[in-house]
Design a protein around this motif. Sequence first.
Motif, PDB file in Angstrom:
ATOM      1  N   ARG A  94      56.817  50.926  42.733  1.00 21.33           N
ATOM      2  CA  ARG A  94      56.673  49.515  42.218  1.00 21.33           C
ATOM      3  C   ARG A  94      55.460  48.853  43.035  1.00 21.33           C
ATOM      4  N   GLN A  95      55.066  49.775  44.075  1.00 17.06           N
ATOM      5  CA  GLN A  95      54.025  49.200  44.903  1.00 17.06           C
ATOM      6  C   GLN A  95      52.430  49.054  44.453  1.00 17.06           C
ATOM      7  N   LEU A  96      51.903  50.260  43.740  1.00 14.69           N
ATOM      8  CA  LEU A  96      50.535  50.567  43.293  1.00 14.69           C
ATOM      9  C   LEU A  96      50.615  50.938  41.979  1.00 14.69           C
ATOM     10  N   LEU A  97      50.039  50.088  40.975  1.00 16.71           N
ATOM     11  CA  LEU A  97      50.032  50.612  39.733  1.00 16.71           C
ATOM     12  C   LEU A  97      48.527  50.746  39.244  1.00 16.71           C
ATOM     13  N   GLY A  98      48.157  52.027  38.838  1.00 18.29           N
ATOM     14  CA  GLY A  98      46.938  52.605  38.432  1.00 18.29           C
ATOM     15  C   GLY A  98      46.825  52.575  37.117  1.00 18.29           C
ATOM     16  N   ILE A  99      46.072  51.481  36.341  1.00 17.29           N
ATOM     17  CA  ILE A  99      45.727  51.576  34.980  1.00 17.29           C
ATOM     18  C   ILE A  99      44.746  51.447  34.316  1.00 17.29           C
ATOM     19  N   GLU A 107      38.560  42.112  30.004  1.00 12.63           N
ATOM     20  CA  GLU A 107      37.751  40.961  30.352  1.00 12.63           C
ATOM     21  C   GLU A 107      38.719  39.579  29.797  1.00 12.63           C
ATOM     22  N   TYR A 108      39.301  39.873  28.795  1.00 12.34           N
ATOM     23  CA  TYR A 108      39.904  38.581  28.190  1.00 12.34           C
ATOM     24  C   TYR A 108      41.401  38.663  28.151  1.00 12.34           C
ATOM     25  N   LEU A 109      42.143  39.859  28.428  1.00  9.14           N
ATOM     26  CA  LEU A 109      43.389  39.770  28.189  1.00  9.14           C
ATOM     27  C   LEU A 109      44.203  40.051  29.647  1.00  9.14           C
ATOM     28  N   MET A 110      43.580  41.411  30.266  1.00  7.10           N
ATOM     29  CA  MET A 110      44.300  41.930  31.612  1.00  7.10           C
ATOM     30  C   MET A 110      44.419  40.809  32.584  1.00  7.10           C
ATOM     31  N   PRO A 111      43.552  39.976  32.882  1.00  8.57           N
ATOM     32  CA  PRO A 111      43.666  38.800  33.935  1.00  8.57           C
ATOM     33  C   PRO A 111      45.098  37.854  33.644  1.00  8.57           C
ATOM     34  N   ARG A 112      45.487  37.552  32.263  1.00 10.19           N
ATOM     35  CA  ARG A 112      46.756  36.923  31.856  1.00 10.19           C
ATOM     36  C   ARG A 112      47.769  37.762  31.989  1.00 10.19           C
ATOM     37  N   ARG A 118      52.492  39.656  38.045  1.00 11.69           N
ATOM     38  CA  ARG A 118      52.878  39.230  39.451  1.00 11.69           C
ATOM     39  C   ARG A 118      53.567  38.135  39.783  1.00 11.69           C
ATOM     40  N   SER A 119      53.608  36.986  38.644  1.00 11.30           N
ATOM     41  CA  SER A 119      54.485  35.984  39.285  1.00 11.30           C
ATOM     42  C   SER A 119      56.011  36.263  39.177  1.00 11.30           C
ATOM     43  N   VAL A 120      56.356  37.576  38.786  1.00 16.30           N
ATOM     44  CA  VAL A 120      57.881  38.034  38.821  1.00 16.30           C
ATOM     45  C   VAL A 120      57.951  39.221  40.006  1.00 16.30           C
ATOM     46  N   LYS A 121      56.726  39.875  40.152  1.00 14.59           N
ATOM     47  CA  LYS A 121      56.835  40.883  41.021  1.00 14.59           C
ATOM     48  C   LYS A 121      55.377  40.936  42.041  1.00 14.59           C
ATOM     49  N   PRO A 122      55.388  39.936  43.032  1.00 16.48           N
ATOM     50  CA  PRO A 122      53.972  39.481  43.792  1.00 16.48           C
ATOM     51  C   PRO A 122      53.911  40.738  44.714  1.00 16.48           C
ATOM     52  N   GLU A 123      54.942  41.540  44.886  1.00 17.71           N
ATOM     53  CA  GLU A 123      54.530  42.768  45.662  1.00 17.71           C
ATOM     54  C   GLU A 123      53.691  43.816  45.249  1.00 17.71           C
ATOM     55  N   VAL A 124      53.581  44.068  44.049  1.00 17.45           N
ATOM     56  CA  VAL A 124      52.807  45.089  43.271  1.00 17.45           C
ATOM     57  C   VAL A 124      51.466  44.653  43.458  1.00 17.45           C
ATOM     58  N   ARG A 125      50.670  46.010  43.607  1.00 18.23           N
ATOM     59  CA  ARG A 125      49.108  45.835  43.891  1.00 18.23           C
ATOM     60  C   ARG A 125      48.765  46.750  42.612  1.00 18.23           C
ATOM     61  N   PHE A 126      47.446  46.505  42.101  1.00 13.97           N
ATOM     62  CA  PHE A 126      46.879  47.053  40.914  1.00 13.97           C
ATOM     63  C   PHE A 126      45.633  47.801  41.176  1.00 13.97           C
ATOM     64  N   ASP A 127      45.486  49.015  40.482  1.00  8.78           N
ATOM     65  CA  ASP A 127      44.200  49.685  40.722  1.00  8.78           C
ATOM     66  C   ASP A 127      43.713  49.746  38.994  1.00  8.78           C
ATOM     67  N   VAL A 128      42.779  48.847  38.722  1.00  8.77           N
ATOM     68  CA  VAL A 128      42.373  48.915  37.246  1.00  8.77           C
ATOM     69  C   VAL A 128      41.095  49.530  36.988  1.00  8.77           C
ATOM     70  N   ARG A 129      40.937  50.511  36.151  1.00  2.00           N
ATOM     71  CA  ARG A 129      39.610  51.172  35.897  1.00  2.00           C
ATOM     72  C   ARG A 129      39.148  50.643  34.457  1.00  2.00           C
ATOM     73  N   ILE A 130      37.930  50.353  34.527  1.00  2.00           N
ATOM     74  CA  ILE A 130      37.557  49.653  33.364  1.00  2.00           C
ATOM     75  C   ILE A 130      36.643  50.734  32.706  1.00  2.00           C
ATOM     76  N   ALA A 131      36.568  51.083  31.359  1.00  2.00           N
ATOM     77  CA  ALA A 131      35.793  52.010  30.719  1.00  2.00           C
ATOM     78  C   ALA A 131      35.838  51.685  29.068  1.00  2.00           C
TER      79      ALA A 131
END
Length: 302
Positions: A94-99, A107-112, A118-131
């Motif tokens: 639950r600490q790092l989520l790579g997606i 650009e338009y959906l992922m930020p939301r 993160r409003s529910v699980k603020p401890e989670v970090r994300f690694d997002v790759r865009i392609a």
Amino acid sequence: MSSRVDVMALRVFVAIADLGSIGAAADHVGMAQPNASRVLGRWEKEHRVRLLERSTHGTRLSAEGQMLLPRARAAVLALDNVAAELDDISGSGRQLLGIGASQTIAEYLMPRWLAAYRSVKPEVRFDVRIANSSELFDTVLAGSMRLAFVEYRQIPEGLEHRHVGSDRFVLVVSADHPWALRETLVTQQELASTPLVVREPGSGTRHELELLLAGWQVEGEWIEASSNAAVKVHTLSGVAPTFISEQAVRSELEAGMLVSVPLRLGLRPRAFHAVWRRGLKLRSAEIDFINTAARSSRSSGS
């Protein structure tokens, strides 16, 4: 002959089969290329079998390697599932989520989606790759990424998927383009004969346009751009119309900078999907994020 299976050699072998070269396989497993070659060579020698055919033209699986591949791939997937289970048990998953995310989603959906999660699980970090979507399919199938969100109608074999939202496409022009005041509907034939600003091959947006014009001879020149932002710059300058997700131009339409031009045919909504390898056990954090994305999309109407 030892019956021991070298797990790293197994991973390198499967990565070579999926990615097509020792160099790419080494990058995938986090090794230097000479070390990856040495590990696999030692494994072949230990078991007295040649798994690869090496030449100046590259590396490919031998007949023996082809025989081993299905079980080797299943073994690597099983190891990944064990790791996911251990992560869930220990809580480390639950600490790092790579997606991965296609460009329109990123650009338009992922930020939301990220904000809601993160409003529910603020401890989670994300690694997002865009392609673009086709690149993400290849990456997930090769095992280099566990989970991705794409905007493509056809999901390749070997992937599981879940619908998490949808959008629709619009034909738009700049406010000073001759079509901005047009009252008659644009036909497929007319669209095929008109210069357009388009996304690059492999993107979900380009795929939708190609589906729309399937069977029509494309005569208009296509100006390619590798991002939604670049497409909008070209279109706002008045160069040509573009066929694009409504998500990407919503603010420009509301501001009157771009104008939607009506099409003669009805367009089906395009689905957004979460995708992962068939047989892969998703971590609890990954399942939670997929659920969050779906809920967020429903609440926003996308």
